[in-house]
Each structure stands twice: as structure tokens, then as C-alpha cells.
Motif scaffolding. Structure first.
Motif, PDB file in Angstrom:
ATOM      1  N   GLY A  95     -49.023  31.588 -11.780  1.00 46.27           N
ATOM      2  CA  GLY A  95     -50.072  32.561 -11.482  1.00 46.27           C
ATOM      3  C   GLY A  95     -49.586  33.700 -10.607  1.00 46.27           C
ATOM      4  N   ASN A  96     -48.325  33.656 -10.190  1.00 46.57           N
ATOM      5  CA  ASN A  96     -47.785  34.679  -9.290  1.00 46.57           C
ATOM      6  C   ASN A  96     -47.022  35.753 -10.058  1.00 46.57           C
ATOM      7  N   TYR A  97     -47.152  36.993  -9.608  1.00 46.38           N
ATOM      8  CA  TYR A  97     -46.449  38.108 -10.244  1.00 46.38           C
ATOM      9  C   TYR A  97     -46.212  39.213  -9.221  1.00 46.38           C
ATOM     10  N   MET A  98     -45.321  40.132  -9.572  1.00 45.32           N
ATOM     11  CA  MET A  98     -44.967  41.219  -8.671  1.00 45.32           C
ATOM     12  C   MET A  98     -45.232  42.561  -9.367  1.00 45.32           C
ATOM     13  N   PRO A  99     -46.157  43.380  -8.857  1.00 48.60           N
ATOM     14  CA  PRO A  99     -46.351  44.706  -9.431  1.00 48.60           C
ATOM     15  C   PRO A  99     -45.043  45.518  -9.379  1.00 48.60           C
ATOM     16  N   VAL A 100     -44.839  46.379 -10.320  1.00 50.03           N
ATOM     17  CA  VAL A 100     -43.638  47.198 -10.364  1.00 50.03           C
ATOM     18  C   VAL A 100     -43.570  48.073  -9.105  1.00 50.03           C
ATOM     19  N   GLY A 101     -42.442  48.033  -8.439  1.00 46.23           N
ATOM     20  CA  GLY A 101     -42.265  48.844  -7.233  1.00 46.23           C
ATOM     21  C   GLY A 101     -42.792  48.206  -5.970  1.00 46.23           C
ATOM     22  N   PHE A 108     -55.835  33.322 -14.041  1.00 47.07           N
ATOM     23  CA  PHE A 108     -56.361  33.675 -15.360  1.00 47.07           C
ATOM     24  C   PHE A 108     -56.134  32.534 -16.347  1.00 47.07           C
ATOM     25  N   ARG A 109     -56.907  32.558 -17.423  1.00 46.82           N
ATOM     26  CA  ARG A 109     -56.714  31.615 -18.533  1.00 46.82           C
ATOM     27  C   ARG A 109     -56.165  32.432 -19.701  1.00 46.82           C
ATOM     28  N   TYR A 148     -53.205  44.228 -16.256  1.00 51.64           N
ATOM     29  CA  TYR A 148     -54.081  43.291 -16.963  1.00 51.64           C
ATOM     30  C   TYR A 148     -54.264  41.977 -16.193  1.00 51.64           C
ATOM     31  N   LEU A 149     -53.212  41.521 -15.515  1.00 51.95           N
ATOM     32  CA  LEU A 149     -53.305  40.247 -14.801  1.00 51.95           C
ATOM     33  C   LEU A 149     -54.323  40.326 -13.664  1.00 51.95           C
ATOM     34  N   HIS A 150     -54.376  41.454 -12.997  1.00 57.03           N
ATOM     35  CA  HIS A 150     -55.361  41.640 -11.930  1.00 57.03           C
ATOM     36  C   HIS A 150     -56.773  41.631 -12.524  1.00 57.03           C
ATOM     37  N   SER A 151     -56.945  42.347 -13.634  1.00 53.38           N
ATOM     38  CA  SER A 151     -58.270  42.437 -14.259  1.00 53.38           C
ATOM     39  C   SER A 151     -58.756  41.082 -14.760  1.00 53.38           C
ATOM     40  N   ALA A 152     -57.807  40.229 -15.172  1.00 52.06           N
ATOM     41  CA  ALA A 152     -58.181  38.926 -15.739  1.00 52.06           C
ATOM     42  C   ALA A 152     -58.271  37.819 -14.701  1.00 52.06           C
ATOM     43  N   ASP A 153     -58.109  38.142 -13.424  1.00 51.96           N
ATOM     44  CA  ASP A 153     -58.177  37.121 -12.379  1.00 51.96           C
ATOM     45  C   ASP A 153     -59.526  36.384 -12.440  1.00 51.96           C
ATOM     46  N   ASN A 154     -59.478  35.064 -12.488  1.00 47.25           N
ATOM     47  CA  ASN A 154     -60.671  34.212 -12.623  1.00 47.25           C
ATOM     48  C   ASN A 154     -61.393  34.412 -13.951  1.00 47.25           C
TER      49      ASN A 154
END
Length: 202
Positions: free
Chosen positions: A118-124, A133-134, A86-92
Motif C-alpha cells: 500500500g506504500n508508494y512514493m510520488p515522483v520527486g 485501495f482494492r 490515481y492511488l491517492h484518489s482510490a484510497d479506501n
């Protein structure tokens, strides 16, 4: 609606749209929380990005992290290819978390870090990603009570509730009922079929 209660909501929507601050929308089921979130998105600087609605109560606890952060191929059994979250999809754009109160404390800690940086790590994965994102949340529960009970972290509550918007139920704004009737009457194409009042009472 044109009631004073709804006019106040409209003012808050405009104020929220003018900022990047997190918003929490409180109200009973059926009061239109997602409509308000979408209105904020459509009036904001994020309107060119995606509006990503997420029903937090419908995601199994074991899948929360992979659904939000995505995962790399081979991260776990069944991960046959890379998948964005979801975080990737909500970028900007805007991430709308309905039933925010259903997120457990472990995930609250992880989301706090993402909200702040705003930083995150995909699983694996070993490579950090960024999402601008807002965040807009929604709930039909009393979050302050959840904090007191220990089921919601206090820092998560304050970080996700910078701008609170409370939606009044229809029973508290009955003067809006005729407007809603008129809206749905027109929406479903009955406007021209509406029976005319007798001349003596017009």
C-alpha cells in the motif's frame, strides 16, 4: 441476463465483494467488464470510497508513474504544482485498471510493491505515502499467454488475478437477448409505445 453463464458471474461478483482480494475480469470488448467491477465495488466494504477507473492503454508510457503515484512541484518540466495520482484518489476505495495487460514490466514491478504494502512514493518526493485501495483489473487478452511470451511478469499476473471472473460474450448466451431488448426498450421510454400483438395470437 438469466442464463446459467451469467448466474455464475453473479455468484462470483458476490464472492469477490465479500473479500479484499484482487480481481481480474476477462472478456471480449463490450461484455461489461467495468459494470462488473463497479458492482463488486458497490457491494464491498470499499463502497464508501471512490471507484477510480483507469484506461491503462490510453496513458503514455512516460506518464505512467506520475499518473499513478502523483508528483511534487518541480519534479519535472511542467510540474508547476503538486498533483495527486490515481492511488491517492482510490484510497479506501477501488482502483479499476482496464486493459491491465498494457502496463509495461517496469511499471508492473512498481505496482507489485504498492499492491503488497500500500506504500508508494510520488515522483520527486522523498516522503512515502499510503493508499488502502482494492485492485480490480480487466483485460480482453489471454494473460497466461503474455506471461509465456515474457511481456507480463509471472508474479504480477498471480498477484492481480487472485479471483478471476470470465464474462461470456452475448453469442454464447443468446437466451439473454430478449431481456436486453426489453431493458433498452424500457430505458429509452418505448415501453408504452410497443405495438400490441394481434388478439388471435395472444
Amino acid at each position: 441476463g438469466k442464463s446459467p453463464e451469467m448466474q455464475e458471474v453473479y455468484d462470483l461478483i458476490a464472492q469477490a465483494a465479500a473479500t479484499d482480494a484482487t480481481v481480474i475480469i476477462e472478456g471480449e470488448s463490450g461484455t461489461g467488464k467495468e459494470l462488473v467491477a463497479k458492482a463488486i465495488h458497490d457491494m464491498s466494504d470499499q463502497k464508501a470510497g471512490n471507484f477510480v477507473p483507469v484506461n491503462c492503454g490510453a496513458i503514455p508510457l512516460a506518464l505512467l508513474e506520475s499518473e499513478f503515484f502523483g508528483y511534487r512541484k518541480g519534479a519535472f518540466t511542467g510540474a508547476d504544482s503538486d498533483k495527486h495520482g490515481y492511488l491517492h484518489s482510490a484510497d479506501n476505495g477501488t482502483l479499476f485498471l482496464d486493459e491491465l495487460s498494457e502496463i509495461n514490466q517496469s511499471m508492473q514491478v512498481k505496482l507489485l510493491r504498492v499492491i503488497e504494502s500500500g506504500n508508494y512514493m510520488p515522483v520527486g518526493s522523498t516522503q512515502e505515502k499510503h493508499s488502502a485501495f482494492r485492485l480490480i483489473g480487466a483485460t480482453n487478452r489471454n494473460l497466461r499467454e503474455l506471461v509465456k511470451q515474457g511481456s507480463m511478469r509471472e508474479d504480477f499476473f498471480y498477484r492481480t488475478s487472485v479471483i478471476p471472473i470470465k464474462l461470456p460474450p452475448l453469442k454464447e448466451r443468446r437466451e439473454d437477448i430478449p431481456l436486453l431488448v426489453e431493458h433498452f426498450w424500457t430505458l429509452h421510454g418505448y415501453a408504452e409505445k410497443r405495438p400490441q400483438a394481434p388478439a388471435e395470437i395472444m
